[in-house]
Scaffold this motif. Structure first.
Motif, PDB file in Angstrom:
ATOM      1  N   THR A  97     -16.998   0.837  27.907  1.00 30.67           N
ATOM      2  CA  THR A  97     -17.697   2.063  27.540  1.00 30.67           C
ATOM      3  C   THR A  97     -18.000   1.999  26.056  1.00 30.67           C
ATOM      4  N   VAL A  98     -19.251   2.242  25.688  1.00 31.25           N
ATOM      5  CA  VAL A  98     -19.658   2.250  24.284  1.00 31.25           C
ATOM      6  C   VAL A  98     -20.128   3.657  23.949  1.00 31.25           C
ATOM      7  N   ILE A  99     -19.478   4.253  22.969  1.00 29.61           N
ATOM      8  CA  ILE A  99     -19.838   5.587  22.499  1.00 29.61           C
ATOM      9  C   ILE A  99     -20.500   5.414  21.144  1.00 29.61           C
ATOM     10  N   GLY A 100     -21.756   5.811  21.048  1.00 32.60           N
ATOM     11  CA  GLY A 100     -22.477   5.653  19.794  1.00 32.60           C
ATOM     12  C   GLY A 100     -22.994   6.969  19.268  1.00 32.60           C
ATOM     13  N   MET A 101     -22.915   7.112  17.967  1.00 32.36           N
ATOM     14  CA  MET A 101     -23.454   8.303  17.305  1.00 32.36           C
ATOM     15  C   MET A 101     -23.966   7.887  15.940  1.00 32.36           C
ATOM     16  N   GLU A 102     -24.955   8.632  15.471  1.00 39.43           N
ATOM     17  CA  GLU A 102     -25.495   8.340  14.155  1.00 39.43           C
ATOM     18  C   GLU A 102     -24.488   8.754  13.094  1.00 39.43           C
ATOM     19  N   SER A 103     -24.442   7.990  12.030  1.00 40.28           N
ATOM     20  CA  SER A 103     -23.558   8.306  10.924  1.00 40.28           C
ATOM     21  C   SER A 103     -24.169   9.470  10.148  1.00 40.28           C
ATOM     22  N   THR A 104     -23.612  10.651  10.325  1.00 35.28           N
ATOM     23  CA  THR A 104     -24.151  11.854   9.692  1.00 35.28           C
ATOM     24  C   THR A 104     -23.088  12.500   8.818  1.00 35.28           C
ATOM     25  N   SER A 105     -22.785  11.855   7.715  1.00 35.84           N
ATOM     26  CA  SER A 105     -21.858  12.372   6.720  1.00 35.84           C
ATOM     27  C   SER A 105     -20.531  12.751   7.363  1.00 35.84           C
ATOM     28  N   VAL A 106     -20.039  13.931   7.075  1.00 37.05           N
ATOM     29  CA  VAL A 106     -18.725  14.337   7.574  1.00 37.05           C
ATOM     30  C   VAL A 106     -18.767  14.825   9.008  1.00 37.05           C
ATOM     31  N   TYR A 107     -19.937  15.097   9.558  1.00 35.71           N
ATOM     32  CA  TYR A 107     -20.037  15.661  10.902  1.00 35.71           C
ATOM     33  C   TYR A 107     -19.696  14.654  11.996  1.00 35.71           C
ATOM     34  N   SER A 108     -19.963  13.383  11.778  1.00 28.47           N
ATOM     35  CA  SER A 108     -19.667  12.376  12.800  1.00 28.47           C
ATOM     36  C   SER A 108     -18.302  11.725  12.608  1.00 28.47           C
ATOM     37  N   PRO A 162     -15.381  13.201  15.339  1.00 30.04           N
ATOM     38  CA  PRO A 162     -15.566  12.751  16.729  1.00 30.04           C
ATOM     39  C   PRO A 162     -15.409  11.234  16.885  1.00 30.04           C
ATOM     40  N   ALA A 163     -15.923  10.480  15.928  1.00 29.44           N
ATOM     41  CA  ALA A 163     -15.839   9.017  16.027  1.00 29.44           C
ATOM     42  C   ALA A 163     -14.387   8.542  16.009  1.00 29.44           C
ATOM     43  N   PHE A 164     -13.588   9.102  15.132  1.00 26.53           N
ATOM     44  CA  PHE A 164     -12.182   8.699  15.079  1.00 26.53           C
ATOM     45  C   PHE A 164     -11.400   9.210  16.279  1.00 26.53           C
ATOM     46  N   PHE A 165     -11.768  10.350  16.823  1.00 29.62           N
ATOM     47  CA  PHE A 165     -11.123  10.839  18.044  1.00 29.62           C
ATOM     48  C   PHE A 165     -11.329   9.844  19.177  1.00 29.62           C
ATOM     49  N   PHE A 166     -12.583   9.402  19.373  1.00 28.27           N
ATOM     50  CA  PHE A 166     -12.878   8.480  20.470  1.00 28.27           C
ATOM     51  C   PHE A 166     -12.282   7.101  20.222  1.00 28.27           C
ATOM     52  N   VAL A 173     -18.888   3.469  18.002  1.00 29.65           N
ATOM     53  CA  VAL A 173     -19.639   2.894  16.890  1.00 29.65           C
ATOM     54  C   VAL A 173     -20.459   3.974  16.187  1.00 29.65           C
ATOM     55  N   LEU A 174     -20.574   3.810  14.875  1.00 29.32           N
ATOM     56  CA  LEU A 174     -21.451   4.653  14.080  1.00 29.32           C
ATOM     57  C   LEU A 174     -22.721   3.858  13.819  1.00 29.32           C
ATOM     58  N   LEU A 175     -23.848   4.468  14.103  1.00 29.84           N
ATOM     59  CA  LEU A 175     -25.130   3.782  13.989  1.00 29.84           C
ATOM     60  C   LEU A 175     -25.894   4.256  12.769  1.00 29.84           C
ATOM     61  N   ASN A 176     -26.724   3.379  12.258  1.00 27.67           N
ATOM     62  CA  ASN A 176     -27.603   3.732  11.149  1.00 27.67           C
ATOM     63  C   ASN A 176     -28.705   4.644  11.682  1.00 27.67           C
ATOM     64  N   PRO A 177     -28.826   5.871  11.162  1.00 26.03           N
ATOM     65  CA  PRO A 177     -29.851   6.792  11.664  1.00 26.03           C
ATOM     66  C   PRO A 177     -31.276   6.250  11.537  1.00 26.03           C
ATOM     67  N   THR A 219     -24.689  -2.952  15.323  1.00 22.82           N
ATOM     68  CA  THR A 219     -23.743  -3.850  14.661  1.00 22.82           C
ATOM     69  C   THR A 219     -22.630  -3.115  13.922  1.00 22.82           C
ATOM     70  N   THR A 220     -22.857  -1.884  13.515  1.00 23.32           N
ATOM     71  CA  THR A 220     -21.890  -1.183  12.688  1.00 23.32           C
ATOM     72  C   THR A 220     -20.759  -0.639  13.534  1.00 23.32           C
ATOM     73  N   GLY A 221     -19.572  -1.168  13.313  1.00 24.16           N
ATOM     74  CA  GLY A 221     -18.394  -0.673  14.012  1.00 24.16           C
ATOM     75  C   GLY A 221     -17.599   0.258  13.125  1.00 24.16           C
ATOM     76  N   ILE A 222     -16.889   1.166  13.725  1.00 27.89           N
ATOM     77  CA  ILE A 222     -16.115   2.127  12.947  1.00 27.89           C
ATOM     78  C   ILE A 222     -14.914   1.455  12.287  1.00 27.89           C
TER      79      ILE A 222
END
Length: 157
Positions: free
Chosen positions: A58-69, A72-76, A90-94, A127-130
């Protein structure tokens, strides 16, 4: 087969779209609050879908949006049940996801963005991993705090 979870993050909400690596048909779509309850609801749905389909990853991806992401990213990434299922957050480049979406779509909405984030994960070009960012997190916070203090001091003078 993989489960791909695209999350469009805002200050108050997480717009979620879930796809498989085999199809662009959405398995699930929802809108939850950007807090622990919302992240837990997404986790429950991932566990439920994994029981049904037995995904290899399972891959969970979200855009890196300052403190808002960040939360959730660390929770997952750090949840024990999700780690047992081979979950990668993973945090993605917007900018990259916006370019990808612009190829297919002209309109802008969070629902469409969540779908295209999941579809971006489907093609496997992220490519960007947390994990790479964890070691620099404390330094980043200290640097930003110092910058704010200096700016405040300059304004005061």
């Amino acid at each position: 087969m993989k489960l791909l979870v695209g999350i469009d993050v805002s200050s108050k909400e997480l717009e979620v779209a879930m796809l498989t690596s085999e199809s662009t048909k959405q398995l699930f779509r929802t809108n939850v609050s950007n807090d622990l309850n919302g992240a837990s609801e997404i986790k429950r749905k991932i566990l439920e879908l994994n029981e049904t389909y037995q995904f290899e990853q399972t891959v969970i991806g979200m855009e890196s949006t300052s403190v808002y992401s960040f939360h959730p990213a660390f929770f997952f990434k750090n949840d024990a049940e999700l780690t047992a299922l081979n979950v990668d957050a993973v945090l993605l480049n917007p900018r990259a996801t916006k370019r990808y979406k612009d190829v297919f779509e002209d309109s802008k909405s969070d629902t469409i963005d969540a779908f295209y984030i999941a579809d971006f994960l489907r093609i496997g070009r992220y490519t960007t991993g947390i994990g790479r960012q964890e070691e620099y997190l404390a330094l980043q916070r200290l640097t930003r705090s110092r910058f704010e203090v200096i700016q405040s001091l300059t304004r005061s003078k």
